[in-house]
Design a protein around this motif. Sequence first.
Motif, PDB file in Angstrom:
ATOM      1  N   ALA A 171     -20.091  66.311 -18.117  1.00  0.00           N
ATOM      2  CA  ALA A 171     -19.028  65.726 -17.598  1.00  0.00           C
ATOM      3  C   ALA A 171     -18.382  65.037 -18.765  1.00  0.00           C
ATOM      4  N   SER A 172     -16.776  64.901 -18.853  1.00  0.00           N
ATOM      5  CA  SER A 172     -16.441  64.207 -19.948  1.00  0.00           C
ATOM      6  C   SER A 172     -15.418  63.190 -19.078  1.00  0.00           C
ATOM      7  N   VAL A 173     -15.409  61.891 -19.707  1.00  0.00           N
ATOM      8  CA  VAL A 173     -14.700  60.732 -19.142  1.00  0.00           C
ATOM      9  C   VAL A 173     -13.797  60.165 -20.506  1.00  0.00           C
ATOM     10  N   PHE A 174     -12.225  60.482 -19.838  1.00  0.00           N
ATOM     11  CA  PHE A 174     -11.549  59.808 -20.935  1.00  0.00           C
ATOM     12  C   PHE A 174     -10.743  58.805 -20.385  1.00  0.00           C
ATOM     13  N   ALA A 175     -10.555  57.905 -21.145  1.00  0.00           N
ATOM     14  CA  ALA A 175     -10.134  56.368 -20.560  1.00  0.00           C
ATOM     15  C   ALA A 175      -9.318  55.816 -21.511  1.00  0.00           C
ATOM     16  N   MET A 176      -8.221  55.325 -21.109  1.00  0.00           N
ATOM     17  CA  MET A 176      -7.158  54.425 -21.725  1.00  0.00           C
ATOM     18  C   MET A 176      -7.376  52.991 -21.227  1.00  0.00           C
ATOM     19  N   ARG A 177      -7.596  52.017 -22.114  1.00  0.00           N
ATOM     20  CA  ARG A 177      -7.529  50.604 -21.804  1.00  0.00           C
ATOM     21  C   ARG A 177      -6.225  49.983 -21.907  1.00  0.00           C
ATOM     22  N   TYR A 178      -5.671  49.220 -20.984  1.00  0.00           N
ATOM     23  CA  TYR A 178      -4.661  48.431 -21.014  1.00  0.00           C
ATOM     24  C   TYR A 178      -4.704  47.408 -22.022  1.00  0.00           C
ATOM     25  N   PRO A 179      -3.534  46.956 -22.515  1.00  0.00           N
ATOM     26  CA  PRO A 179      -3.363  45.737 -23.593  1.00  0.00           C
ATOM     27  C   PRO A 179      -3.585  44.562 -22.845  1.00  0.00           C
ATOM     28  N   ARG A 180      -3.178  44.558 -21.399  1.00  0.00           N
ATOM     29  CA  ARG A 180      -3.220  43.537 -20.489  1.00  0.00           C
ATOM     30  C   ARG A 180      -4.410  43.467 -19.893  1.00  0.00           C
ATOM     31  N   VAL A 181      -5.206  42.377 -19.885  1.00  0.00           N
ATOM     32  CA  VAL A 181      -6.558  42.032 -19.290  1.00  0.00           C
ATOM     33  C   VAL A 181      -6.390  41.364 -17.853  1.00  0.00           C
ATOM     34  N   PHE A 219       3.417  51.094 -20.287  1.00  0.00           N
ATOM     35  CA  PHE A 219       4.694  51.250 -20.119  1.00  0.00           C
ATOM     36  C   PHE A 219       5.525  49.722 -20.840  1.00  0.00           C
ATOM     37  N   ASP A 220       6.688  49.897 -21.416  1.00  0.00           N
ATOM     38  CA  ASP A 220       7.147  48.900 -22.132  1.00  0.00           C
ATOM     39  C   ASP A 220       7.117  47.579 -21.310  1.00  0.00           C
ATOM     40  N   ASP A 221       7.703  47.807 -20.116  1.00  0.00           N
ATOM     41  CA  ASP A 221       8.077  46.907 -18.930  1.00  0.00           C
ATOM     42  C   ASP A 221       6.868  46.307 -18.206  1.00  0.00           C
ATOM     43  N   ASP A 222       5.636  46.811 -18.493  1.00  0.00           N
ATOM     44  CA  ASP A 222       4.295  46.435 -17.835  1.00  0.00           C
ATOM     45  C   ASP A 222       3.270  46.802 -18.336  1.00  0.00           C
ATOM     46  N   PRO A 223       2.501  46.141 -19.413  1.00  0.00           N
ATOM     47  CA  PRO A 223       1.376  46.507 -19.980  1.00  0.00           C
ATOM     48  C   PRO A 223       0.257  46.632 -19.261  1.00  0.00           C
ATOM     49  N   GLY A 224       0.233  46.500 -17.968  1.00  0.00           N
ATOM     50  CA  GLY A 224      -0.838  46.653 -17.043  1.00  0.00           C
ATOM     51  C   GLY A 224      -0.565  47.903 -16.186  1.00  0.00           C
ATOM     52  N   LYS A 225       0.359  48.737 -16.469  1.00  0.00           N
ATOM     53  CA  LYS A 225       0.664  49.979 -15.846  1.00  0.00           C
ATOM     54  C   LYS A 225       1.145  51.004 -16.915  1.00  0.00           C
ATOM     55  N   GLY A 226       0.836  52.298 -16.752  1.00  0.00           N
ATOM     56  CA  GLY A 226       1.188  53.484 -17.568  1.00  0.00           C
ATOM     57  C   GLY A 226       0.557  54.801 -17.367  1.00  0.00           C
ATOM     58  N   TYR A 227       0.370  55.633 -18.436  1.00  0.00           N
ATOM     59  CA  TYR A 227      -0.223  56.959 -17.966  1.00  0.00           C
ATOM     60  C   TYR A 227      -1.229  57.524 -19.169  1.00  0.00           C
ATOM     61  N   LEU A 228      -1.831  58.516 -18.693  1.00  0.00           N
ATOM     62  CA  LEU A 228      -3.025  59.029 -19.450  1.00  0.00           C
ATOM     63  C   LEU A 228      -3.103  60.529 -19.242  1.00  0.00           C
ATOM     64  N   GLY A 236      -4.468  75.362 -20.942  1.00  0.00           N
ATOM     65  CA  GLY A 236      -3.387  74.522 -21.824  1.00  0.00           C
ATOM     66  C   GLY A 236      -2.662  73.668 -20.565  1.00  0.00           C
ATOM     67  N   ALA A 237      -3.241  73.905 -19.227  1.00  0.00           N
ATOM     68  CA  ALA A 237      -2.686  72.857 -18.317  1.00  0.00           C
ATOM     69  C   ALA A 237      -2.672  71.542 -18.463  1.00  0.00           C
ATOM     70  N   LEU A 238      -2.155  70.786 -18.019  1.00  0.00           N
ATOM     71  CA  LEU A 238      -2.083  69.192 -18.372  1.00  0.00           C
ATOM     72  C   LEU A 238      -2.319  68.414 -17.096  1.00  0.00           C
ATOM     73  N   LEU A 239      -3.435  67.583 -17.211  1.00  0.00           N
ATOM     74  CA  LEU A 239      -3.734  66.620 -16.072  1.00  0.00           C
ATOM     75  C   LEU A 239      -3.574  65.199 -16.683  1.00  0.00           C
ATOM     76  N   MET A 240      -2.675  64.487 -15.555  1.00  0.00           N
ATOM     77  CA  MET A 240      -2.241  63.192 -15.816  1.00  0.00           C
ATOM     78  C   MET A 240      -2.665  62.044 -14.855  1.00  0.00           C
ATOM     79  N   SER A 241      -3.144  60.854 -14.946  1.00  0.00           N
ATOM     80  CA  SER A 241      -3.626  60.036 -14.096  1.00  0.00           C
ATOM     81  C   SER A 241      -2.388  58.937 -14.423  1.00  0.00           C
ATOM     82  N   THR A 242      -1.595  58.299 -13.506  1.00  0.00           N
ATOM     83  CA  THR A 242      -0.790  57.236 -13.812  1.00  0.00           C
ATOM     84  C   THR A 242      -0.345  56.350 -12.526  1.00  0.00           C
ATOM     85  N   HIS A 243      -0.179  55.107 -12.949  1.00  0.00           N
ATOM     86  CA  HIS A 243      -0.183  54.148 -12.287  1.00  0.00           C
ATOM     87  C   HIS A 243       1.354  53.527 -12.697  1.00  0.00           C
TER      88      HIS A 243
END
Length: 349
Positions: A171-181, A219-228, A236-243
Amino acid sequence: MRTGKCTPRTALDPRAAPTSAPARRTVAHDRRNLVPAVHDPEPNPEPEPEPEPEPERNLVARGSATAAPRWYQSRVTTHRRHDDRAAPRAPAATAAAATELALVTWNLLHRIHAENWGEDVPGIRGDEDARVAAITGRLAAWLAGGGDAFLLQEVSGDQLADLRAALAPGASVFAMRYPRVPAPRAGTTHRATLRDPGEHLVIVCRAGLAARPRAAAAFDDDPGKGYLAVELEDTGALLMSTHVTYGSRLGGQLARVAAAVGAGPGAVIIGGDFNADRAAVGAALGLAHAFALPAEPALPTRPRTDPAGKSTTIDHVIAVRARPLAAAVVDAGGLSDHNPVTARVALAG
């Protein structure tokens, strides 16, 4: 190959119904599993700098439409678990992976957010390691039972480490860490101490479903939200997780999501916590799309004892250039303030 009409279920696994987590596994929280920093020319203005972990391979997608803001230290890693044993898989799921996907989107509720906002969630009243193990157990059972991928939000560093250690080999796990902790708010009582309080967006793909990172940004206006987003190599299909942030920032943030998705021609599946109902999300997204609609009556995706005008259906699976087949909202069992949403989507519209 999967055939016939898919019927929504009331368990996290679309075909099986695991109701209990496997025994707790001991997880070594090795700092090599943490997310590296990739420095842009301008400094990160966040007031509380994070300690830099040991470097890993940089997997950040760059480009005019998908690159993170210049002030943002983009943090993305991929992890594939290797094992001498073959990964357990349902034969039908492997055969149909190129044309149809079974997914779940789930906001896992970061422990610090839960205690800052006083969320009345049974799992938050107890031991955090036990809650982390229970969440991993439910996801692992769903994946082993025929699921293809899950799109996760509010994933703590502790939860991410547990997923990496416990999921099936391959299994593959992809992760993006937000700049806001996330940090405890003044005056709040916190019963749990996380080993790694960082917050991540995460996408997990089953063994055999090869994928590569495509885009990631806070996102520029919220460093604790975004997309991956990740791209499936065979289709070639795209899967996206967003908050997405609640309120007036919805339109601008979904414009960023739409820009990252692009004009096609491949299928796109977006799952996440949009903090808005279908009507508001659909109007702001600006793309031809279809929601994966759970059969009614459906559970709320975000139960509220006092809604106070806020929607209780804010977690969605959206298909772009693809066709939803079925969906269901599943009881989180007290592990999060959000209920998971399962969906089946045909990649050919």
